[in-house]
Design a protein around this motif. Structure first.
Motif, PDB file in Angstrom:
ATOM      1  N   ALA A 202       0.830  -1.206   0.000  1.00 50.21           N
ATOM      2  CA  ALA A 202       0.000   0.000   0.000  1.00 50.21           C
ATOM      3  C   ALA A 202       0.862   1.253   0.000  1.00 50.21           C
ATOM      4  CB  ALA A 202      -0.922  -0.003   1.215  1.00 50.21           C
ATOM      5  N   GLU A 203       1.935   1.241   0.774  1.00 50.41           N
ATOM      6  CA  GLU A 203       2.816   2.409   0.825  1.00 50.41           C
ATOM      7  C   GLU A 203       3.475   2.656  -0.529  1.00 50.41           C
ATOM      8  OE1 GLU A 203       6.102   4.412   3.797  1.00 50.41           O
ATOM      9  OE2 GLU A 203       5.736   2.256   3.941  1.00 50.41           O
ATOM     10  N   LYS A 204       3.920   1.597  -1.200  1.00 49.93           N
ATOM     11  CA  LYS A 204       4.517   1.748  -2.532  1.00 49.93           C
ATOM     12  C   LYS A 204       3.498   2.274  -3.529  1.00 49.93           C
ATOM     13  CE  LYS A 204       8.078  -1.809  -2.166  1.00 49.93           C
ATOM     14  NZ  LYS A 204       8.533  -3.119  -2.640  1.00 49.93           N
ATOM     15  N   HIS A 205       2.280   1.734  -3.487  1.00 53.56           N
ATOM     16  CA  HIS A 205       1.249   2.149  -4.426  1.00 53.56           C
ATOM     17  C   HIS A 205       0.837   3.606  -4.186  1.00 53.56           C
ATOM     18  CE1 HIS A 205      -2.132   1.856  -7.134  1.00 53.56           C
ATOM     19  NE2 HIS A 205      -2.912   2.330  -6.177  1.00 53.56           N
ATOM     20  N   VAL A 206       0.643   3.985  -2.933  1.00 55.16           N
ATOM     21  CA  VAL A 206       0.259   5.361  -2.621  1.00 55.16           C
ATOM     22  C   VAL A 206       1.359   6.323  -3.048  1.00 55.16           C
ATOM     23  CG1 VAL A 206      -0.192   6.967  -0.711  1.00 55.16           C
ATOM     24  CG2 VAL A 206      -1.348   4.765  -0.778  1.00 55.16           C
ATOM     25  N   THR A 207       2.624   5.972  -2.810  1.00 54.83           N
ATOM     26  CA  THR A 207       3.743   6.829  -3.220  1.00 54.83           C
ATOM     27  C   THR A 207       3.749   7.007  -4.730  1.00 54.83           C
ATOM     28  OG1 THR A 207       5.046   6.110  -1.309  1.00 54.83           O
ATOM     29  CG2 THR A 207       6.252   7.097  -3.140  1.00 54.83           C
ATOM     30  N   ALA A 208       3.553   5.933  -5.476  1.00 51.23           N
ATOM     31  CA  ALA A 208       3.519   6.020  -6.939  1.00 51.23           C
ATOM     32  C   ALA A 208       2.359   6.898  -7.413  1.00 51.23           C
ATOM     33  CB  ALA A 208       3.417   4.627  -7.551  1.00 51.23           C
ATOM     34  N   GLU A 209       1.202   6.756  -6.790  1.00 49.76           N
ATOM     35  CA  GLU A 209       0.041   7.558  -7.188  1.00 49.76           C
ATOM     36  C   GLU A 209       0.230   9.031  -6.833  1.00 49.76           C
ATOM     37  OE1 GLU A 209      -2.674   6.680  -9.050  1.00 49.76           O
ATOM     38  OE2 GLU A 209      -1.518   4.835  -9.319  1.00 49.76           O
ATOM     39  N   VAL A 210       0.867   9.312  -5.718  1.00 48.20           N
ATOM     40  CA  VAL A 210       1.123  10.702  -5.328  1.00 48.20           C
ATOM     41  C   VAL A 210       2.073  11.352  -6.325  1.00 48.20           C
ATOM     42  CG1 VAL A 210       2.263  12.137  -3.581  1.00 48.20           C
ATOM     43  CG2 VAL A 210       0.575  10.443  -2.894  1.00 48.20           C
ATOM     44  N   LYS A 211       3.071  10.598  -6.784  1.00 48.27           N
ATOM     45  CA  LYS A 211       4.010  11.146  -7.779  1.00 48.27           C
ATOM     46  C   LYS A 211       3.301  11.469  -9.085  1.00 48.27           C
ATOM     47  CE  LYS A 211       8.171   9.041  -5.911  1.00 48.27           C
ATOM     48  NZ  LYS A 211       9.243   8.036  -6.098  1.00 48.27           N
ATOM     49  N   LYS A 212       2.252  10.724  -9.410  1.00 47.57           N
ATOM     50  CA  LYS A 212       1.482  10.979 -10.632  1.00 47.57           C
ATOM     51  C   LYS A 212       0.507  12.149 -10.458  1.00 47.57           C
ATOM     52  CE  LYS A 212       1.226   6.105 -11.931  1.00 47.57           C
ATOM     53  NZ  LYS A 212       0.267   5.015 -12.153  1.00 47.57           N
ATOM     54  N   SER A 213       0.176  12.490  -9.240  1.00 45.25           N
ATOM     55  CA  SER A 213      -0.826  13.526  -8.982  1.00 45.25           C
ATOM     56  C   SER A 213      -0.244  14.916  -9.228  1.00 45.25           C
ATOM     57  CB  SER A 213      -1.332  13.411  -7.546  1.00 45.25           C
ATOM     58  OG  SER A 213      -0.355  13.892  -6.652  1.00 45.25           O
ATOM     59  N   ASN A 214      -1.049  15.923  -8.976  1.00 44.10           N
ATOM     60  CA  ASN A 214      -0.590  17.305  -9.169  1.00 44.10           C
ATOM     61  C   ASN A 214      -0.107  17.933  -7.863  1.00 44.10           C
ATOM     62  OD1 ASN A 214      -3.038  17.615  -7.883  1.00 44.10           O
ATOM     63  ND2 ASN A 214      -3.685  19.332  -9.152  1.00 44.10           N
ATOM     64  N   ILE A 215       0.435  17.150  -6.971  1.00 48.72           N
ATOM     65  CA  ILE A 215       0.882  17.664  -5.672  1.00 48.72           C
ATOM     66  C   ILE A 215       1.995  18.701  -5.835  1.00 48.72           C
ATOM     67  CG2 ILE A 215       2.556  15.810  -5.203  1.00 48.72           C
ATOM     68  CD1 ILE A 215       1.663  15.993  -2.236  1.00 48.72           C
ATOM     69  N   LEU A 216       2.889  18.518  -6.799  1.00 49.04           N
ATOM     70  CA  LEU A 216       3.985  19.465  -6.980  1.00 49.04           C
ATOM     71  C   LEU A 216       3.475  20.782  -7.552  1.00 49.04           C
ATOM     72  CD1 LEU A 216       6.789  17.037  -8.231  1.00 49.04           C
ATOM     73  CD2 LEU A 216       6.335  17.857  -5.918  1.00 49.04           C
ATOM     74  N   ALA A 217       2.513  20.717  -8.476  1.00 48.81           N
ATOM     75  CA  ALA A 217       1.916  21.945  -9.011  1.00 48.81           C
ATOM     76  C   ALA A 217       1.163  22.687  -7.918  1.00 48.81           C
ATOM     77  CB  ALA A 217       0.990  21.614 -10.174  1.00 48.81           C
ATOM     78  N   GLN A 218       0.459  21.945  -7.073  1.00 48.44           N
ATOM     79  CA  GLN A 218      -0.258  22.561  -5.964  1.00 48.44           C
ATOM     80  C   GLN A 218       0.718  23.174  -4.967  1.00 48.44           C
ATOM     81  OE1 GLN A 218      -3.745  22.648  -5.727  1.00 48.44           O
ATOM     82  NE2 GLN A 218      -3.299  24.144  -4.136  1.00 48.44           N
ATOM     83  N   THR A 219       1.873  22.548  -4.781  1.00 45.56           N
ATOM     84  CA  THR A 219       2.901  23.090  -3.891  1.00 45.56           C
ATOM     85  C   THR A 219       3.411  24.425  -4.430  1.00 45.56           C
ATOM     86  OG1 THR A 219       3.529  20.856  -3.233  1.00 45.56           O
ATOM     87  CG2 THR A 219       5.110  22.592  -2.772  1.00 45.56           C
ATOM     88  N   LYS A 220       3.632  24.506  -5.749  1.00 49.59           N
ATOM     89  CA  LYS A 220       4.066  25.777  -6.360  1.00 49.59           C
ATOM     90  C   LYS A 220       3.021  26.864  -6.152  1.00 49.59           C
ATOM     91  CE  LYS A 220       7.106  24.360 -10.135  1.00 49.59           C
ATOM     92  NZ  LYS A 220       7.311  24.358 -11.591  1.00 49.59           N
ATOM     93  N   THR A 221       1.783  26.534  -6.401  1.00 49.17           N
ATOM     94  CA  THR A 221       0.699  27.506  -6.236  1.00 49.17           C
ATOM     95  C   THR A 221       0.621  27.996  -4.796  1.00 49.17           C
ATOM     96  OG1 THR A 221      -0.554  26.437  -8.001  1.00 49.17           O
ATOM     97  CG2 THR A 221      -1.790  27.858  -6.512  1.00 49.17           C
ATOM     98  N   ASN A 222       0.703  27.081  -3.863  1.00 53.51           N
ATOM     99  CA  ASN A 222       0.644  27.463  -2.454  1.00 53.51           C
ATOM    100  C   ASN A 222       1.867  28.258  -2.032  1.00 53.51           C
ATOM    101  OD1 ASN A 222      -1.751  26.110  -2.453  1.00 53.51           O
ATOM    102  ND2 ASN A 222      -1.147  24.558  -0.972  1.00 53.51           N
ATOM    103  N   ALA A 223       3.024  27.988  -2.630  1.00 55.72           N
ATOM    104  CA  ALA A 223       4.230  28.771  -2.336  1.00 55.72           C
ATOM    105  C   ALA A 223       4.013  30.222  -2.750  1.00 55.72           C
ATOM    106  CB  ALA A 223       5.435  28.178  -3.050  1.00 55.72           C
ATOM    107  N   MET A 224       3.420  30.407  -3.926  1.00 56.66           N
ATOM    108  CA  MET A 224       3.119  31.767  -4.391  1.00 56.66           C
ATOM    109  C   MET A 224       2.144  32.448  -3.421  1.00 56.66           C
ATOM    110  SD  MET A 224       4.605  32.313  -7.321  1.00 56.66           S
ATOM    111  CE  MET A 224       5.015  31.670  -8.923  1.00 56.66           C
TER     112      MET A 224
END
Length: 186
Positions: A144-166
């Protein structure tokens, strides 16, 4: 009245005997813990956490062997993923200041961590696991941890992090007196 004087000594003797026996033969338990706490490492962290995803995953994990029947476990997994920016990577060369303009070059966002919340996760069902249930559940959590990590990498978490940084850093820099603020990412 005579009955009271005859019964009263026996009643007092009976109550005193009860208290004596209950104190003498009572089981007193006490818990004692001794700790020796050692700090292994102190580390300065400059990661600014900007977004947190709370994730639920339903996982059916099966273990097939030649000799035993197929064992399976059904988990309801709760997890958390956090996107952040490492501010320790920002150097003086990454900041350009003019009269009313500030340009800050930030490092690329990253996934700080992905972790399983074991407190809120549940083993929903096991089948044919018998003596290997603990190992099967452990394997399932790792999958489950491997699968969740892979799915998080596919998500837009990094784009959301940039937006929130701004959204977080721009007002702070504007509060320092700069009217024009531009944040860029390496």
């Amino acid at each position: 009245m005579r009955i009271i004087f005859r019964v009263l000594p026996w009643l007092i003797l009976l109550v005193a005997g009860y208290f004596f026996i209950s104190k003498k033969f009572s089981i007193n338990t006490s818990v004692e813990s001794k700790h020796q706490l050692l700090v292994d490492k102190i580390e300065a962290i400059g990661k600014l956490e900007l977004v947190r995803y709370q994730i639920s995953d339903v996982l059916e994990h099966k273990n097939k062997t030649d000799f035993l029947p197929e064992a399976s476990v059904l988990l309801i997994v709760k997890a958390e993923a956090v996107g952040c920016i490492d501010l320790t990577k920002v150097t003086r060369n990454d900041i350009e200041l003019d009269a009313d303009t500030a340009v800050v070059n930030l490092p690329q966002p990253e996934i700080c961590y992905v972790k399983i919340d074991h407190k809120n996760s549940r083993v929903y069902d096991t089948k044919m696991a018998f003596f290997r249930e603990a190992g099967l559940v452990d394997e399932a959590y790792k999958a489950a941890e491997k699968h969740v990590t892979a799915e998080v990498k596919k998500s837009n978490i990094l784009a959301q992090t940039k937006t929130n940084a701004m959204n977080v850093l721009k007002p702070i820099i504007e509060g320092l007196g700069y009217k024009n603020v531009r944040l860029t990412f390496e």
